[in-house]
Design a protein around this motif. Structure first.
Motif, PDB file in Angstrom:
ATOM      1  N   GLY A  94      -7.322  -9.026  70.509  1.00  0.00           N
ATOM      2  CA  GLY A  94      -8.180  -8.289  69.568  1.00  0.00           C
ATOM      3  C   GLY A  94      -9.136  -7.367  70.311  1.00  0.00           C
ATOM      4  N   LEU A  95      -9.676  -7.839  71.427  1.00  0.00           N
ATOM      5  CA  LEU A  95     -10.604  -7.006  72.206  1.00  0.00           C
ATOM      6  C   LEU A  95      -9.863  -5.842  72.859  1.00  0.00           C
ATOM      7  N   ARG A  96      -8.672  -6.131  73.373  1.00  0.00           N
ATOM      8  CA  ARG A  96      -7.885  -5.038  73.985  1.00  0.00           C
ATOM      9  C   ARG A  96      -7.525  -4.001  72.925  1.00  0.00           C
ATOM     10  N   LEU A 105     -22.279 -13.826  74.270  1.00  0.00           N
ATOM     11  CA  LEU A 105     -22.606 -13.894  72.841  1.00  0.00           C
ATOM     12  C   LEU A 105     -21.458 -13.310  72.020  1.00  0.00           C
ATOM     13  N   ALA A 106     -20.918 -12.182  72.496  1.00  0.00           N
ATOM     14  CA  ALA A 106     -19.840 -11.531  71.744  1.00  0.00           C
ATOM     15  C   ALA A 106     -18.634 -12.464  71.624  1.00  0.00           C
ATOM     16  N   TYR A 107     -18.259 -13.121  72.723  1.00  0.00           N
ATOM     17  CA  TYR A 107     -17.120 -14.054  72.672  1.00  0.00           C
ATOM     18  C   TYR A 107     -17.413 -15.179  71.679  1.00  0.00           C
ATOM     19  N   MET A 108     -18.631 -15.701  71.744  1.00  0.00           N
ATOM     20  CA  MET A 108     -18.963 -16.832  70.869  1.00  0.00           C
ATOM     21  C   MET A 108     -18.890 -16.407  69.400  1.00  0.00           C
ATOM     22  N   GLU A 109     -19.431 -15.219  69.123  1.00  0.00           N
ATOM     23  CA  GLU A 109     -19.372 -14.717  67.742  1.00  0.00           C
ATOM     24  C   GLU A 109     -17.924 -14.560  67.302  1.00  0.00           C
ATOM     25  N   MET A 110     -17.089 -14.077  68.217  1.00  0.00           N
ATOM     26  CA  MET A 110     -15.689 -13.841  67.836  1.00  0.00           C
ATOM     27  C   MET A 110     -14.942 -15.152  67.616  1.00  0.00           C
ATOM     28  N   ALA A 123     -26.077  -2.198  70.401  1.00  0.00           N
ATOM     29  CA  ALA A 123     -24.938  -2.470  71.305  1.00  0.00           C
ATOM     30  C   ALA A 123     -24.120  -3.657  70.817  1.00  0.00           C
ATOM     31  N   GLY A 124     -24.785  -4.567  70.083  1.00  0.00           N
ATOM     32  CA  GLY A 124     -24.093  -5.804  69.718  1.00  0.00           C
ATOM     33  C   GLY A 124     -23.603  -5.863  68.283  1.00  0.00           C
ATOM     34  N   ASP A 125     -23.948  -4.882  67.482  1.00  0.00           N
ATOM     35  CA  ASP A 125     -23.603  -4.987  66.059  1.00  0.00           C
ATOM     36  C   ASP A 125     -22.247  -4.355  65.749  1.00  0.00           C
ATOM     37  N   GLY A 135     -18.739  -4.686  86.427  1.00  0.00           N
ATOM     38  CA  GLY A 135     -19.762  -4.350  87.407  1.00  0.00           C
ATOM     39  C   GLY A 135     -21.176  -4.486  86.888  1.00  0.00           C
ATOM     40  N   SER A 136     -22.105  -3.868  87.632  1.00  0.00           N
ATOM     41  CA  SER A 136     -23.536  -4.066  87.354  1.00  0.00           C
ATOM     42  C   SER A 136     -23.925  -3.558  85.973  1.00  0.00           C
ATOM     43  N   ARG A 137     -23.169  -2.583  85.410  1.00  0.00           N
ATOM     44  CA  ARG A 137     -23.538  -2.044  84.109  1.00  0.00           C
ATOM     45  C   ARG A 137     -22.599  -2.538  83.017  1.00  0.00           C
ATOM     46  N   SER A 138     -21.936  -3.671  83.271  1.00  0.00           N
ATOM     47  CA  SER A 138     -21.047  -4.190  82.222  1.00  0.00           C
ATOM     48  C   SER A 138     -21.902  -4.827  81.123  1.00  0.00           C
ATOM     49  N   CYS A 139     -21.228  -5.269  80.069  1.00  0.00           N
ATOM     50  CA  CYS A 139     -21.941  -5.731  78.874  1.00  0.00           C
ATOM     51  C   CYS A 139     -22.780  -6.973  79.155  1.00  0.00           C
ATOM     52  N   LEU A 140     -24.063  -6.885  78.776  1.00  0.00           N
ATOM     53  CA  LEU A 140     -24.948  -8.049  78.927  1.00  0.00           C
ATOM     54  C   LEU A 140     -24.615  -9.110  77.884  1.00  0.00           C
ATOM     55  N   GLY A 141     -24.083  -8.668  76.755  1.00  0.00           N
ATOM     56  CA  GLY A 141     -23.893  -9.584  75.623  1.00  0.00           C
ATOM     57  C   GLY A 141     -22.514 -10.220  75.574  1.00  0.00           C
ATOM     58  N   ILE A 142     -21.777 -10.176  76.688  1.00  0.00           N
ATOM     59  CA  ILE A 142     -20.373 -10.629  76.658  1.00  0.00           C
ATOM     60  C   ILE A 142     -20.230 -12.078  76.160  1.00  0.00           C
ATOM     61  N   MET A 173     -26.463 -12.174  63.145  1.00  0.00           N
ATOM     62  CA  MET A 173     -26.435 -13.030  64.338  1.00  0.00           C
ATOM     63  C   MET A 173     -27.298 -12.437  65.450  1.00  0.00           C
ATOM     64  N   VAL A 174     -27.087 -11.163  65.741  1.00  0.00           N
ATOM     65  CA  VAL A 174     -27.790 -10.568  66.883  1.00  0.00           C
ATOM     66  C   VAL A 174     -29.274 -10.350  66.555  1.00  0.00           C
ATOM     67  N   SER A 175     -29.593 -10.016  65.288  1.00  0.00           N
ATOM     68  CA  SER A 175     -31.012  -9.772  64.983  1.00  0.00           C
ATOM     69  C   SER A 175     -31.800 -11.078  64.981  1.00  0.00           C
ATOM     70  N   ARG A 234     -35.541  -4.058  84.327  1.00  0.00           N
ATOM     71  CA  ARG A 234     -35.465  -4.177  82.865  1.00  0.00           C
ATOM     72  C   ARG A 234     -34.554  -5.328  82.454  1.00  0.00           C
ATOM     73  N   LYS A 235     -33.524  -5.532  83.273  1.00  0.00           N
ATOM     74  CA  LYS A 235     -32.520  -6.541  82.925  1.00  0.00           C
ATOM     75  C   LYS A 235     -33.019  -7.957  83.255  1.00  0.00           C
ATOM     76  N   ALA A 236     -34.056  -8.030  84.099  1.00  0.00           N
ATOM     77  CA  ALA A 236     -34.467  -9.344  84.627  1.00  0.00           C
ATOM     78  C   ALA A 236     -34.705 -10.409  83.543  1.00  0.00           C
ATOM     79  N   THR A 292     -31.824  -0.924  70.840  1.00  0.00           N
ATOM     80  CA  THR A 292     -30.588  -0.575  71.570  1.00  0.00           C
ATOM     81  C   THR A 292     -29.728  -1.824  71.770  1.00  0.00           C
ATOM     82  N   THR A 293     -30.377  -2.963  71.988  1.00  0.00           N
ATOM     83  CA  THR A 293     -29.579  -4.191  72.176  1.00  0.00           C
ATOM     84  C   THR A 293     -28.874  -4.550  70.874  1.00  0.00           C
ATOM     85  N   ILE A 294     -29.606  -4.455  69.762  1.00  0.00           N
ATOM     86  CA  ILE A 294     -28.965  -4.769  68.474  1.00  0.00           C
ATOM     87  C   ILE A 294     -27.829  -3.773  68.220  1.00  0.00           C
TER      88      ILE A 294
END
Ligand code: HEM
Length: 511
Positions: free
Chosen positions: A372-374, A460-465, A313-315, A451-458, A190-192, A136-138, A309-311
């Motif tokens: 801010g993230l912490r 994008l999230a940094y860039m938005e921030m 997770a990112g909104d 790990g393998s299930r960490s955030c896919l949008g990292i 942004m995410v949509s 699914r992630k491919a 679900t992606t939106i």
């Protein structure tokens, strides 16, 4: 004895009740005293079922719901690093153990029963089977890679500019802006737009309370209720006219699903007409099969679930991280003026623009964003996994058998004073210490998990921030409009739900 047997035989309902009570009593004795998890301290109610978690998480009033996370923190401090959390669940507090659970190719997989609550079982976020998850992630993994993010910058900038324009309208009308709604709308657009090639227009809503932003804000907290009472999902099987009368949230959720389905149809029609957006989109990638990686294009419902679900997770996550960061800058004059001075080195005028790599290089802005993230820990709750065959031995020597649900919470790492000194203080300087110390802290900065299930949008999230915080602070002299620390206290409703609102007056800077 005979008399009891005779009575039970004469009253089948009484017999059934007796069997029921005996079964539950035996189960309770087993779970509390005899199960392999009985060695872990914790509430007896937690050992019996979902009741304990439901008791602390479900409620109506701020401060009386979403409390499991905080209750666990307090109990761990009293009772030790591992607690009984459910009939088949252990909760761990030891930060060093985090890296034993969440690491690349970890065999601690997501628990399917836990992720059922999301209601989108085949989505990348919820898929628990490691092989199907990889498939699914491919299409998404390369899309979210950092090198691809650069192409999104003009689109993200348009939304930042639009958001600033909307702030001017509020200022001219003498109205403060509710930053939670505004920054969630910014993140949503942004995410949509990244998802569909066209945004959902959340920033256009007069009060920033568009349907998609409202649905996610209401939907995530409802997951506590669905987890405790899974049969609630069956409501979806009832006729829509009935469920819509019963619950406004369900009605809004259906509306959003239809809206997303229409957007998917629009995208496919545009693609067939050879009209694709100038930047890469999630939809475009999801429509291309990758046979060598086992990725098959999902059906329409699968596409819709993946996108929603992606939106989702990112909104809320990005909106909350931005809001909490902004609040801590604005209420802290020293941080505020130091950040502004640094921003002026690459953005000499309020309306200046700097390419993203230049923003990313600013050390103080970087420290503010990490802090801010912490501090906000937008995905604060525990993220449980299943213990693989062979079981696991905890650092204190206690053994947890295979098949047990085991979890840790990001918030407990970020607010652990054995790692972060004075964790309740917003202190960007902690990220500007000697490199070895920053490397030590960075190991425990797990806002996006590991790990393998960490955030896919990292990326994008940094860039938005970087873009939101950088441009908003450079362009506006925000003043708090009555918001107090009590307003910013939160309950853990899957994402933080704040007790009050962050209201600010957005006054443009002249220079
Ligand atoms: C500050 C913002 C964000 C934070 C703190 C955050 C945090 C997280 C965390 C902790 C997870 C792991 C959840 C788990 O273990 O169950 C996760 C997964 C995920 N996130 Fe994010 N996220 C953020 C923004 C985004 C954005 C902008 C997107 C995309 C648009 C996104 C998409 C995803 C997806 C698709 C997953 C599932 C990954 C997988 O299971 O392979 N996130 N996020």
């Amino acid at each position: 004895m005979d008399a009891i047997v005779q009575t039970l035989l004469a009253h089948p309902w009484l017999a059934a009740l007796t069997v029921f009570l005996c079964w539950h009593a035996t189960r309770a004795v087993y779970l509390i005293y005899l199960s392999p998890l009985a060695i872990f301290p914790g509430s007896k109610w937690a050992a019996l079922g979902e009741y304990w978690e439901a008791y602390w998480n479900i409620g109506t009033r701020p401060g009386q719901k979403g409390q499991t996370l905080f209750k666990l923190e307090e109990m761990h401090k009293r009772l030790g690093a591992a607690l009984r959390m459910g009939p088949n669940e252990v909760h761990v507090y030891d930060p060093q153990f985090y890296h034993k659970l969440y690491f690349p190719n970890s065999k601690f997989y997501k628990d399917p029963s836990m992720h059922k609550v999301l209601g989108a079982p085949t989505s990348t976020l919820a898929e628990s089977d490691p092989i199907r998850h990889k498939q699914r992630k491919a299409p998404l993994e390369p899309l979210f890679a950092k090198r691809n993010m650069q192409a999104l910058e003009p689109m993200l900038m348009e939304h930042v500019n639009h958001c600033c324009g909307r702030f001017d309208e509020f200022y001219d009308a003498g109205k403060p802006v509710s930053m939670e709604w505004a920054l969630k709308s910014l993140a949503m657009d942004m995410v949509s737009q990244f998802a569909f090639g066209k945004s959902l227009g959340a920033l256009d809503d007069p009060e920033f309370k568009s349907l998609p932003v409202q649905v996610f804000k209401q939907y995530l907290p409802s997951l506590h209720i669905i987890k405790a009472f899974p049969f609630i999902r069956l409501l979806h099987k009832l006729p829509r006219w009935l469920t819509h009368r019963m619950s406004r949230s369900i009605a809004m959720g259906h509306e959003l699903e239809q809206f997303a389905a229409r957007r998917i149809d629009d995208f496919v029609a545009q693609k067939d007409a050879g009209k694709l957006p100038s930047f890469p989109t999630i939809m475009e990638r999801l429509l291309i099969p990758i046979p060598e990686k086992g990725y098959i294009v999902p059906d329409k419902q699968g596409l819709r679930d993946e996108i929603l679900t992606t939106i989702s997770a990112g909104d809320d996550t990005t909106g909350i991280a931005n809001m909490v960061t902004l609040y801590n800058i604005v209420r802290n004059p020293v941080i505020h003026s130091r950040l502004l001075a640094e921003l002026k080195t690459v953005l000499p005028e309020p309306e200046s623009h700097a390419p993203y790599p230049e923003l990313e290089k600013l050390p103080y802005l970087t420290a503010v964003i990490k802090e801010g993230l912490r501090y906000s820990s937008p995905a604060a709750s525990r993220t449980p996994r299943l213990v693989p065959p062979g079981g696991v031995t905890l650092p204190d020597g206690r053994y947890v058998p295979a098949g047990t649900r085991i979890g840790m919470a990001i918030y407990h790492i970020h607010y652990n004073d054995s790692i972060f000194e004075n964790p309740r203080t917003f202190d960007p300087d902690r990220w500007l210490q000697a490199p070895e110390e920053v490397a030590r802290l960075s190991r425990f900065m797990v806002a996006f998990s590991r790990g393998s299930r960490s955030c896919l949008g990292i990326n994008l999230a940094y860039m938005e921030m970087y873009m939101a915080i950088g441009y908003l602070i450079r362009r506006f002299d925000f003043q708090l409009a009555g918001t107090t620390p009590a307003d910013m206290a939160w309950d853990d409703m899957v994402v933080p739900e704040f007790h009050g609102e962050l209201l600010v007056v957005p006054k443009r800077r002249d220079s």
